[in-house]
Design an enzyme around this catalytic site. Structure first.
Site, PDB file in Angstrom:
ATOM      1  N   ASP A 178       1.203  -8.226  -7.814  1.00  0.00           N
ATOM      2  CA  ASP A 178       2.318  -8.932  -7.393  1.00  0.00           C
ATOM      3  C   ASP A 178       0.743 -10.458  -6.765  1.00  0.00           C
ATOM      4  O   ASP A 178       0.260 -10.502  -7.000  1.00  0.00           O
ATOM      5  CB  ASP A 178       2.120  -7.741  -6.425  1.00  0.00           C
ATOM      6  CG  ASP A 178       2.979  -7.306  -5.011  1.00  0.00           C
ATOM      7  OD1 ASP A 178       3.832  -8.545  -4.610  1.00  0.00           O
ATOM      8  OD2 ASP A 178       2.397  -7.258  -4.211  1.00  0.00           O
TER       9      ASP A 178
ATOM     10  N   ASP B 134       6.019  -1.236  -5.970  1.00  0.00           N
ATOM     11  CA  ASP B 134       5.527  -2.068  -6.676  1.00  0.00           C
ATOM     12  C   ASP B 134       5.126  -0.224  -7.881  1.00  0.00           C
ATOM     13  O   ASP B 134       4.960  -0.831  -9.303  1.00  0.00           O
ATOM     14  CB  ASP B 134       4.476  -2.505  -6.401  1.00  0.00           C
ATOM     15  CG  ASP B 134       3.982  -3.470  -5.988  1.00  0.00           C
ATOM     16  OD1 ASP B 134       5.103  -4.216  -6.708  1.00  0.00           O
ATOM     17  OD2 ASP B 134       3.094  -4.187  -5.326  1.00  0.00           O
TER      18      ASP B 134
END
Length: 1215
Positions: A483, A851
């Site tokens: 990320d 996530d």
């Protein structure tokens, strides 16, 4: 659930979902009685087999239609095809305390969509159900299928939810639903110790081990058997303790959830307080204030601010809005698309503030209860983890089967030898069974577990918590997804400046670092009001980006007061007023009346605000610049909008766009009833808000380290594409000199098919910053000349179109895809899965927000958040930077190599003993107890438990260790070492018989040795001495055993040294002090025994003294074997360059999908394409639609076999 109509005996449970199951119906008949008799006759062995293989127990009954079945056999639809056996239960409504109508035409619950009405048989008033992994399913008599209960059906429309459930359920309907759906409780049973103990003991390996130990004890092999028993007991006790603690911790984690007191509205009775476990789907929940939500519920009246840290990993207040009272009949989730979540309050989240609408208290309808809820699903994922198929475990199972087969061959060999010599049947069977047990070392589970434990302890010292069984898998990772925000870059954002617009043009940039206050205007009003911040206990809280933006205005937030609030507004509204440091403003206060919250799917948010003293209401919007621009009037968007946006994003800035519209309606009620679509239209673009987000200092070194180790790195972010490209370049993820090719895919339109365009992104020097900038221009490289130094970049929207319309192109793009921006949570999970289908071992590192799905999907998900959501991730780092990634890979590689080394050693140990014992069996002999004890305890047991404690090598090698036991180098290592062992032992066995001092001691009477008072090594023994010629089965003393024992013992020691290779994945062997000391001690002690002339040692070890020259010859033979084996292992089998050359000469290539694609694309002269557009030409209007695609936001999983998919399951539990 889909039914096979032809047979009626098979159906699908949860079709299309991750936990899809296949169901088969069976009924008990006379076969059940026969199975019971057979179990008694086999003394419970058949029951044990049925325990290991539950499907066999069901197959012993008669198949029947599911409608008539009393037993359901469930099979998972993944590659493992695991089985579960469930009994069909009957629930009777006649047990309820009120009369129930038996009229088939009269529904029992008001909801026309409810499966309950179709599940209850009348006039019997009963229903059939099964409980599968904590979820209850009832039999639908109309659809002829099992359906899930404990939730409201998704087919309900917004209108249905408001009108059917808005006033609450009747008390009678509540009782019916409580009986059918069960309690609203997430109950984790604390397993009794005796049950955990039984499960551990009944493991197939422990059952075999128990059989082995009983046999050894019966033969007087007490010491080693006791050592193995002690070790096994300790192992079982520790496992039971660990499982018990996990059970207790998880129970304590969810127990408070079941003890919440709530208030509900009962139809015709008013408010009622009860325990949350009595809630049922359809109840109307009253939200008075702060509350830990005990269920999933949809908000129907008022607003809520909730903390969803348990789900997202970020303790940031989130605003939830009521479900609109739409009159259409479409399902309520479809009405809101992905953004339906903005109306839902999830179980386990904390309500921290409620905002009544003015028409009464805040109300919500219970959607799902128990394990059907979001928190229940999280707990279920812990209780029933998804299987992982790691090659090591399946290969290890095959190796054990091979060793068992070798033992079976030895069993028949022993039978033949002993029967040939006329040995009694009982002794023959005993000796044959002994040889059977030699090949499978009982120390195997403890030895393999030791490597995991050592790696686990080292990772814990680096503040990394983990799932132990996934550590080995980390050694195979060759692609890591990151990320961006909070992972590669800093968590916080700093305001850099604003770029206002006026008259269709961008104005002068206002830089916050200049110290000048931002002048008043619509742009500042938008920054002041367009956010989801709340005032909690006098402190402004919310999203960090919103906080930075609001702080930049120097305004303050206060509770609503009569002086500034618009007429009819709620007291829960907050007002915004200029602070002491704010610039002068003609507006004394702003009241936020309504909020349309931000969602990652919509990439925008908007508010309805009232400016004190004004006659109009105002709409303010903020979000992704590309998204906001679509909602603005074209004449208000500067023509150079894209270029200006690119100028900032290419420098790594985070850019937010702001827009505004004045509402001309005067009534507040009209404003509050507006739909979002009406509000978010015909806006005026106000400008851009520029924010800085720097790289973390650890990012560049870590990415460089991974790159040097040839581990691919990929960025998956929800941020702007140009920003992501710049961060990738500045961080080194895209090396200098590499080309970035932008992949832009467009949805099909009415008369145009879907298209994909490749456009080269060229480098550009930035002004005033030492960072890389990018520009999308018309530069290009000739097709096919991109080589391997190119990287694809795309947005989530393009990925979605590629998945839907150009699926065949996706693998080509993914093998060089590096940057994926504007990705939704569902798209992140899908992308990880697509990488896995290309046979990558994927690691995913994220901060937990959005996530979770990708972290669970990856082979090794690493969460940088310590929130409850991190339980979904196999690994959690307490240090919030990506330094944990190389640490994890290093330890994974070291643990994997250690596991291979231990397994090879124990395999060779079994084969060494098997060959030596088989040779002695030829003359009805075997090694003595102390001879075995020396090898088993002093060498094998101690060495195995310390062999894997060698630490990981500090530098990542540019290649991975072998990922499977059945690879040629590893197989050849075992085969060649077995050959060397076999040759040396057979030669020694035969050569000793040729010595002039040799005679067949094993044919002598026992008194022969008792009378040998002279223990001198130089005694001359007559070769042809016959003595008592009686053959003694199982005798110990012989020149053969005296010769073979030092050879086999030294072989065990040297093999342990050879298989403990250090560099490049582990530190040198001498750094493992305990292991090195044990090896040297064992070798020294063995040589001491070999050359000693102490009578007590010879009598204790049951040796016969030999001449010194023979002992030297034995030692020389052992050393020669070691030198040959070491040379072959180190110079040939572990020579990577040699194997690469052999593969090249014989044309052997990797079978991995990504390797094949890379090879094909290298040979493709037209790849990569640049400045080219490709159109879809399949199907109607040239559009091909992937039928596996369902939603534009939630990318589904392919039903095909997922290679590399994994389970937290030790391979011994799969025996």
């Amino acid at each position: 659930m889909e039914v096979d109509c032809k047979k009626g005996q098979r159906a699908l449970l949860n079709p299309g979902e991750e936990n899809e199951l296949e169901a088969f119906g069976y009924s008990h008949t006379v076969w059940s009685a026969l199975c019971f008799i057979a179990s008694v006759l086999t003394c419970g062995v058949l029951l044990l087999v049925f325990y290991w293989r539950p499907q066999w127990r069901v197959w012993a009954t008669v198949p029947c239609p599911l409608q008539e079945a009393d037993t359901i056999l469930l099979r998972t639809m993944d590659e493992f095809q695991r089985y579960m056996r469930k009994k069909v239960l009957c629930l009777y409504l006649s047990t309820l305390k009120f009369p129930i109508s038996k009229n088939p035409g009269e529904p029992l619950v008001a909801d026309r969509h409810s499966v309950i009405n179709k599940a209850i048989l009348k006039p019997e008033l009963k229903l059939r159900c099964i409980q599968v992994q904590k979820i209850r399913y009832v039999w639908d008599n109309l659809e002829k299928q099992f359906q899930k209960v404990g939730l409201l059906e998704d087919s309900n429309s917004c209108c249905d939810i408001h009108h059917t459930y808005g006033l609450g359920l009747t008390s009678e309907e509540q009782e019916v639903r409580r009986l059918v759906c069960g309690p609203n409780a997430i109950e984790v049973e604390i397993q009794p110790i005796w049950k955990l103990l039984v499960k551990q003991v009944l493991n197939p390996f422990y059952v075999f081990q128990a059989f082995t130990l009983i046999l050894w004890l019966s033969q007087g092999y007490i010491e080693y058997s006791v050592a193995i028993i002690i070790m096994s007991v300790i192992s079982i006790v520790l496992s039971v303790y660990d499982l018990r603690q996990q059970s207790v911790n998880l129970h304590n984690l969810v127990e408070e959830h079941n003890k919440v007191r709530v208030t509900i509205n009962v139809k015709d009775k008013g408010l009622q307080e009860l325990e949350s476990r009595l809630l049922v789907p359809g109840d109307v929940l009253i939200l008075p204030g702060k509350l830990s939500l005990p269920c999933d519920a949809v908000l129907i009246d008022g607003n809520c601010v909730v903390n969803e840290g348990m789900l997202t990993g970020e303790s940031i207040p989130v605003t939830r809005t009521p479900l609109p009272q739409s009159e259409n009949t479409m399902p309520w989730k479809s009405h809101s698309l992905e953004d339906y979540r903005r109306h839902v309050l999830f179980c386990g989240t904390e309500v921290i503030q409620v905002k009544p609408s003015g028409q009464g208290p805040v109300r919500a309808v219970v959607l799902q209860i128990g394990y059907n809820t979001a928190k229940g699903d999280l707990v279920r994922s812990i209780l029933y983890p998804q299987p992982l198929n790691f090659k090591l475990y399946s290969d290890a199972f095959k190796f054990i089967v091979f060793l068992a087969c070798l033992g079976i061959l030895g069993f028949f060999y022993a039978l033949g030898v002993y029967m040939y010599h006329g040995v009694p049947a009982r002794d023959t069977m005993t000796m044959a069974l002994l040889l059977l047990t030699v090949t499978v070392p009982p120390v195997l589970p403890a030895a393999l577990t030791a490597g995991i434990v050592h790696a686990q302890k080292r990772l814990q010292k680096k503040d990394i918590c983990m799932s132990p069984q996934r550590i080995n898998m980390c050694g195979q990772i060759n692609l890591v997804c990151f990320d961006k925000t909070g992972t590669l870059t800093e968590d916080g954002l700093d305001l850099w400046g604003t770029v206002p617009t006026a008259d269709n043009c961008f104005q002068e940039v206002h830089i916050f670092a200049s110290g000048k206050a931002l002048p008043w205007g619509p742009l500042r009003a938008a920054m002041t009001s367009c956010h989801s911040l709340i005032l909690l206990d006098g402190t402004v809280q919310g999203d960090p980006l919103d906080l930075k933006m609001f702080e930049g205005t120097a305004w303050k937030m206060e509770d609503c007061s009569v002086e500034y609030c618009a007429v009819g507004t709620s007291d829960s509204n907050v007002i915004l007023k200029p602070g002491p440091r704010a610039s002068q403003s003609p507006v004394e206060a702003i009241t936020v009346l309504r909020q349309f919250p931000f969602s990652s799917g919509l990439q925008r948010m908007s508010v309805v605000a009232h400016l004190a003293g004004g006659d109009h209401f105002h709409i303010y919007m903020k979000g992704a610049p590309e998204t906001v621009a679509r909602f603005c009037r074209l004449e208000t968007v500067p023509k150079n909008f894209s270029q200006e946006l690119r100028n900032y994003t290419m420098q790594g800035f985070r850019v937010i766009a702001l827009a505004h519209k004045a509402l001309k309606m005067g009534a507040l009620s009209e404003v509050l009833s507006l739909a979002r679509d009406e509000v978010e239209s015909e806006l005026t673009l106000l400008g851009l808000l520029i924010m800085e987000n720097g790289l973390k200092k650890e990012t560049k070194p870590v990415l460089k380290e991974l790159s040097e180790a040839r581990i691919r790195t990929v960025m998956i972010t929800g941020d702007n594409l140009q920003t992501a490209i710049t961060v990738a370049k500045n961080s080194g993820m895209v090396p200098q000199g590499s080309r970035v090719i932008l992949v832009e895919a467009k949805e099909p339109e009415e008369f145009a098919p879907a298209s994909v365009t490749w456009q080269l992104v060229e480098n550009q020097a930035s002004r005033g910053k030492n960072e890389t900038c990018v520009n999308i221009g018309n530069s290009s490289v000739p097709d096919g000349e991109g080589g391997s130094c190119y990287h694809f970049a795309m947005s989530g929207k393009s990925y979605q179109v590629l998945f839907q319309h150009f699926y065949s192109l996706l693998p080509k793009i993914l093998v060089n895809g590096t940057i994926f921006a504007r990705m939704s949570p569902g798209q992140k999970s899908s992308l990880v899965e697509e990488f896995q289908k290309l046979n990558y071992y994927v690691g995913m590192c994220g901060d937990g927000a959005n996530d979770c799905g990708a972290l669970k999907m990856a082979h090794a998900g690493i969460s940088l958040s310590e929130q409850e959501a991190s339980v979904a991730s196999p690994f959690t780092s307490k240090t919030a930077n990506i330094e944990c990634v190389p640490h994890l890979i290093k330890e994974g590689r070291a643990a994997l190599v250690s596991s291979f080394g231990v397994f090879k050693y124990l395999t060779m140990y079994g084969i060494i003993q098997f060959i030596g014992t088989s040779l002695l069996y030829w003359q009805l002999q075997l090694f003595g107890n102390y001879q075995y004890l020396m090898q088993d305890v002093a060498i094998t047991l101690m060495v195995c438990l310390t062999m894997s404690s060698t630490q990981a090598y500090p530098k990542l090698a540019p290649y991975r260790p072998a990922g499977q036991l059945l690879s040629p180098p590893l197989l050849l290592s075992v085969i060649l070492n077995s050959c060397f062992t076999c040759i040396v032992q057979i030669c020694a066995f035969l050569f000793v018989k040729q010595q002039p001092w040799y005679f067949e001691v094993y044919r002598c009477s026992e008194c022969f040795l008792d009378n040998q008072m002279d223990f001198s090594v130089n005694v001359s023994l007559g070769r042809n001495w016959t003595g008592n010629a009686t053959l003694t089965p199982g005798s110990i003393l012989s020149f053969e055993s005296t010769t073979l024992w030092p050879i086999t013992t030294i072989n065990c020691i040297t093999v342990a040294f050879i298989f403990s290779k250090g560099n490049p994945f582990r530190k040198p062997i001498y750094t493992n002090y305990i292991f090195s000391f044990l090896l040297l001690s064992a070798l020294s002690f063995t040589i001491f025994i070999l050359f000693s002339d102490f009578q007590d040692i010879y009598r204790g070890m049951e040796f016969i003294p030999t001449i010194t020259s023979w002992r030297v010859l034995i030692l020389v033979a052992a050393l020669i074997q070691f030198c040959v084996a070491f040379f072959v292992e180190d110079a040939i089998l572990q020579n990577r360059e040699l194997w690469l050359l052999i593969k090249k000469e014989f044309g052997v290539y990797s079978k991995s999908q990504y390797r094949n694609w890379q090879k094909k694309l290298t040979e493709d002269s037209t790849w990569p394409p640049t400045n080219r557009t490709v159109y879809s030409d399949d199907g109607k209007n040239g559009v091909y639609v992937n039928l596996g695609y369902e939603s534009p936001q939630q990318i589904p999983k392919e039903k095909g076999e997922l290679r590399g998919h994994t389970t937290e399951e030790h391979f011994f539990t799969r025996l």
